[in-house]
Design a protein around this motif. Sequence first.
Motif, PDB file in Angstrom:
ATOM      1  N   GLY A 189       0.812  -1.218   0.000  1.00  0.00           N
ATOM      2  CA  GLY A 189       0.000   0.000   0.000  1.00  0.00           C
ATOM      3  C   GLY A 189       0.839   1.258   0.000  1.00  0.00           C
ATOM      4  N   ALA A 190       1.903   1.265   0.809  1.00  0.00           N
ATOM      5  CA  ALA A 190       2.762   2.450   0.893  1.00  0.00           C
ATOM      6  C   ALA A 190       3.736   2.534  -0.274  1.00  0.00           C
ATOM      7  CB  ALA A 190       3.532   2.436   2.217  1.00  0.00           C
ATOM      8  N   MET A 191       4.197   1.395  -0.757  1.00  0.00           N
ATOM      9  CA  MET A 191       5.272   1.407  -1.752  1.00  0.00           C
ATOM     10  C   MET A 191       4.794   1.650  -3.176  1.00  0.00           C
ATOM     11  SD  MET A 191       7.924  -1.533  -0.452  1.00  0.00           S
ATOM     12  CE  MET A 191       8.563  -1.531   1.231  1.00  0.00           C
ATOM     13  N   ILE A 192       3.498   1.474  -3.459  1.00  0.00           N
ATOM     14  CA  ILE A 192       3.020   1.754  -4.817  1.00  0.00           C
ATOM     15  C   ILE A 192       2.664   3.223  -5.000  1.00  0.00           C
ATOM     16  CG2 ILE A 192       2.139  -0.588  -5.109  1.00  0.00           C
ATOM     17  CD1 ILE A 192      -0.688   0.566  -4.741  1.00  0.00           C
ATOM     18  N   LEU A 193       2.637   3.993  -3.920  1.00  0.00           N
ATOM     19  CA  LEU A 193       2.247   5.398  -4.036  1.00  0.00           C
ATOM     20  C   LEU A 193       3.171   6.191  -4.965  1.00  0.00           C
ATOM     21  CD1 LEU A 193       1.139   6.227  -0.377  1.00  0.00           C
ATOM     22  CD2 LEU A 193      -0.301   5.904  -2.395  1.00  0.00           C
ATOM     23  N   PRO A 194       4.517   6.043  -4.858  1.00  0.00           N
ATOM     24  CA  PRO A 194       5.370   6.796  -5.792  1.00  0.00           C
ATOM     25  C   PRO A 194       5.088   6.466  -7.248  1.00  0.00           C
ATOM     26  CG  PRO A 194       6.673   5.943  -3.976  1.00  0.00           C
ATOM     27  CD  PRO A 194       5.326   5.316  -3.872  1.00  0.00           C
ATOM     28  N   GLN A 248      11.993   9.703  -7.537  1.00  0.00           N
ATOM     29  CA  GLN A 248      13.132   8.785  -7.488  1.00  0.00           C
ATOM     30  C   GLN A 248      13.864   8.890  -6.159  1.00  0.00           C
ATOM     31  OE1 GLN A 248      16.283   9.595 -10.267  1.00  0.00           O
ATOM     32  NE2 GLN A 248      17.248   7.596  -9.996  1.00  0.00           N
ATOM     33  N   ALA A 249      14.094  10.119  -5.696  1.00  0.00           N
ATOM     34  CA  ALA A 249      14.752  10.316  -4.397  1.00  0.00           C
ATOM     35  C   ALA A 249      13.899   9.751  -3.271  1.00  0.00           C
ATOM     36  CB  ALA A 249      15.030  11.794  -4.169  1.00  0.00           C
ATOM     37  N   SER A 250      12.570   9.873  -3.406  1.00  0.00           N
ATOM     38  CA  SER A 250      11.672   9.350  -2.364  1.00  0.00           C
ATOM     39  C   SER A 250      11.717   7.825  -2.307  1.00  0.00           C
ATOM     40  CB  SER A 250      10.236   9.822  -2.636  1.00  0.00           C
ATOM     41  OG  SER A 250      10.145  11.227  -2.600  1.00  0.00           O
ATOM     42  N   ILE A 251      11.749   7.175  -3.481  1.00  0.00           N
ATOM     43  CA  ILE A 251      11.779   5.713  -3.494  1.00  0.00           C
ATOM     44  C   ILE A 251      13.079   5.197  -2.888  1.00  0.00           C
ATOM     45  CG2 ILE A 251      11.812   3.680  -4.986  1.00  0.00           C
ATOM     46  CD1 ILE A 251      10.009   5.163  -6.920  1.00  0.00           C
ATOM     47  N   ILE A 252      14.215   5.806  -3.272  1.00  0.00           N
ATOM     48  CA  ILE A 252      15.501   5.368  -2.702  1.00  0.00           C
ATOM     49  C   ILE A 252      15.541   5.652  -1.208  1.00  0.00           C
ATOM     50  CG2 ILE A 252      17.998   5.631  -2.822  1.00  0.00           C
ATOM     51  CD1 ILE A 252      17.710   6.412  -5.724  1.00  0.00           C
ATOM     52  N   SER A 253      15.016   6.799  -0.790  1.00  0.00           N
ATOM     53  CA  SER A 253      14.978   7.118   0.643  1.00  0.00           C
ATOM     54  C   SER A 253      14.123   6.113   1.394  1.00  0.00           C
ATOM     55  CB  SER A 253      14.426   8.533   0.843  1.00  0.00           C
ATOM     56  OG  SER A 253      15.241   9.503   0.211  1.00  0.00           O
ATOM     57  N   GLY A 254      12.995   5.732   0.779  1.00  0.00           N
ATOM     58  CA  GLY A 254      12.150   4.725   1.417  1.00  0.00           C
ATOM     59  C   GLY A 254      12.856   3.386   1.536  1.00  0.00           C
ATOM     60  N   ALA A 255      13.609   2.999   0.508  1.00  0.00           N
ATOM     61  CA  ALA A 255      14.356   1.744   0.567  1.00  0.00           C
ATOM     62  C   ALA A 255      15.418   1.788   1.658  1.00  0.00           C
ATOM     63  CB  ALA A 255      14.999   1.455  -0.789  1.00  0.00           C
ATOM     64  N   VAL A 256      16.075   2.932   1.834  1.00  0.00           N
ATOM     65  CA  VAL A 256      17.068   3.065   2.898  1.00  0.00           C
ATOM     66  C   VAL A 256      16.394   2.967   4.260  1.00  0.00           C
ATOM     67  CG1 VAL A 256      18.674   4.689   3.998  1.00  0.00           C
ATOM     68  CG2 VAL A 256      18.698   4.409   1.515  1.00  0.00           C
ATOM     69  N   ARG A 257      15.224   3.565   4.395  1.00  0.00           N
ATOM     70  CA  ARG A 257      14.490   3.473   5.668  1.00  0.00           C
ATOM     71  C   ARG A 257      14.099   2.025   5.968  1.00  0.00           C
ATOM     72  NH1 ARG A 257      11.889   8.569   3.629  1.00  0.00           N
ATOM     73  NH2 ARG A 257      12.617  10.257   4.990  1.00  0.00           N
ATOM     74  N   VAL A 258      13.701   1.297   4.938  1.00  0.00           N
ATOM     75  CA  VAL A 258      13.362  -0.121   5.131  1.00  0.00           C
ATOM     76  C   VAL A 258      14.588  -0.900   5.589  1.00  0.00           C
ATOM     77  CG1 VAL A 258      12.633  -2.226   3.947  1.00  0.00           C
ATOM     78  CG2 VAL A 258      11.432  -0.086   3.521  1.00  0.00           C
ATOM     79  N   ALA A 259      15.741  -0.640   4.957  1.00  0.00           N
ATOM     80  CA  ALA A 259      16.977  -1.322   5.348  1.00  0.00           C
ATOM     81  C   ALA A 259      17.384  -0.973   6.775  1.00  0.00           C
ATOM     82  CB  ALA A 259      18.106  -0.963   4.383  1.00  0.00           C
ATOM     83  N   ASN A 260      16.990   0.212   7.246  1.00  0.00           N
ATOM     84  CA  ASN A 260      17.279   0.605   8.628  1.00  0.00           C
ATOM     85  C   ASN A 260      16.336  -0.056   9.626  1.00  0.00           C
ATOM     86  OD1 ASN A 260      19.365   2.291   7.831  1.00  0.00           O
ATOM     87  ND2 ASN A 260      18.077   4.118   7.752  1.00  0.00           N
ATOM     88  N   LEU A 299       7.324   8.780   0.182  1.00  0.00           N
ATOM     89  CA  LEU A 299       6.940  10.033  -0.465  1.00  0.00           C
ATOM     90  C   LEU A 299       7.748  11.220   0.042  1.00  0.00           C
ATOM     91  CD1 LEU A 299       3.034   9.720  -0.648  1.00  0.00           C
ATOM     92  CD2 LEU A 299       4.668   9.514  -2.529  1.00  0.00           C
ATOM     93  N   THR A 300       8.652  10.973   0.984  1.00  0.00           N
ATOM     94  CA  THR A 300       9.461  12.056   1.547  1.00  0.00           C
ATOM     95  C   THR A 300      10.927  11.751   1.303  1.00  0.00           C
ATOM     96  OG1 THR A 300       7.807  12.363   3.289  1.00  0.00           O
ATOM     97  CG2 THR A 300       9.965  13.395   3.619  1.00  0.00           C
ATOM     98  N   PRO A 301      11.593  12.490   0.425  1.00  0.00           N
ATOM     99  CA  PRO A 301      13.004  12.205   0.149  1.00  0.00           C
ATOM    100  C   PRO A 301      13.909  12.684   1.270  1.00  0.00           C
ATOM    101  CG  PRO A 301      12.303  14.133  -1.086  1.00  0.00           C
ATOM    102  CD  PRO A 301      11.072  13.596  -0.394  1.00  0.00           C
ATOM    103  N   ILE A 302      15.039  12.026   1.397  1.00  0.00           N
ATOM    104  CA  ILE A 302      16.092  12.426   2.334  1.00  0.00           C
ATOM    105  C   ILE A 302      17.137  13.219   1.556  1.00  0.00           C
ATOM    106  CG2 ILE A 302      17.868  11.592   3.936  1.00  0.00           C
ATOM    107  CD1 ILE A 302      16.221   9.046   4.271  1.00  0.00           C
ATOM    108  N   ALA A 322       9.768  -0.502  -9.816  1.00  0.00           N
ATOM    109  CA  ALA A 322      10.659   0.570  -9.336  1.00  0.00           C
ATOM    110  C   ALA A 322      11.006   0.412  -7.859  1.00  0.00           C
ATOM    111  CB  ALA A 322      10.037   1.934  -9.618  1.00  0.00           C
ATOM    112  N   PRO A 323      10.032   0.262  -6.951  1.00  0.00           N
ATOM    113  CA  PRO A 323      10.420   0.077  -5.546  1.00  0.00           C
ATOM    114  C   PRO A 323      11.157  -1.231  -5.283  1.00  0.00           C
ATOM    115  CG  PRO A 323       8.031  -0.130  -5.807  1.00  0.00           C
ATOM    116  CD  PRO A 323       8.566   0.389  -7.094  1.00  0.00           C
ATOM    117  N   VAL A 324      10.773  -2.314  -5.978  1.00  0.00           N
ATOM    118  CA  VAL A 324      11.476  -3.584  -5.781  1.00  0.00           C
ATOM    119  C   VAL A 324      12.929  -3.461  -6.233  1.00  0.00           C
ATOM    120  CG1 VAL A 324      11.600  -6.007  -6.489  1.00  0.00           C
ATOM    121  CG2 VAL A 324       9.392  -4.991  -5.939  1.00  0.00           C
ATOM    122  N   ALA A 325      13.149  -2.795  -7.364  1.00  0.00           N
ATOM    123  CA  ALA A 325      14.512  -2.622  -7.868  1.00  0.00           C
ATOM    124  C   ALA A 325      15.359  -1.797  -6.905  1.00  0.00           C
ATOM    125  CB  ALA A 325      14.478  -1.956  -9.250  1.00  0.00           C
TER     126      ALA A 325
END
Length: 308
Positions: free
Chosen positions: A97-102, A166-178, A188-191, A283-286
């Motif tokens: 639900g959250a990851m398809i928003l971007p 793009q920055a938001s998706i990568i930021s979200g992936a980093v947050r998931v890894a954390n 939806l919020t880039p770092i 995109a989010p999976v990649a």
Amino acid sequence: MSQPPYPPVPPSDPQQPGGQPGQPPQYGQQPPPQYGQQPPQYGQQPEFGQPQYGQAPPPPPPGAYPGAPVPPGAPGTKVDVGEAFSWAFNKFKNNVGAMILPGLVVFLLGAALIAVGFSAVALFGTTERVDYGNGFYYEETTLGFGGSVLFGLVYLVFIVGLLYIQASIISGAVRVANGEPVTAKSFLTPIRFGPVVGTAILVGIITGIGYVLCIIPGIIAMFFLMFSVVATIDKSLSPINAMKNSFELTKSKVGDSIITLLVTYAINLVGVLVCYVGLIVAAPVAQLFLVHCWRRLNGAPIAPADPA
């Protein structure tokens, strides 16, 4: 006369307690040194890494022997494509639900761009008929100055929106890894959006120049700079230092980096082939896959995988 099979045992000192053969040292006293060893000097500390008297030896480092367990993200570990993809896909599946928003935002931006293009043609366009004779002709439509300005501004907004997503998706992936909780805001919020845009622009310029120079230099540049944006976010580096960090990592981990790049592009390609709509998932999976490999190659910690 033949030599004894074992060296003779030195005589014990009868003046020292416990000096009689067969008698153990008394409580609180150090045992006598073994034959061939020097007794410890007064005040001498044991060597670093050596266990003290009565203590167990330290455990071996991860991976020190075949079959030793290596925790995820431990230094020196290699990229495991199956583990990384499974981690990324299960994270997406459990937080879809959250990851398809971007991806939905990108889809809406594209639809808006197309709608503005048709509107610009309708409002500012002029159509001319070019006759070739014998009944053959075609119609040519031009936007005009006003339509070109409008479409150019909307296209600029579209490009900035793509960089933001793009920055938001990568930021979200980093947050998931954390290991942070996944919410709609996570993807939806880039770092560090400003430095990320700077890094993306520099990487795009360098890669573009490389493609102009017979394509191969562009592919090489894309490979060595593949982790630049992730490094900008994950390590809070400046654009220049992020590109240097990506270059050093890929140079030292060429094989693993090539695998990471190929699989990441393969995931996105599948999304493109499904009429671009598949990018909402791809995109989010990649990016999750890329961040997992990035953490692996850096020996950084990775959040545990979700159950399948």
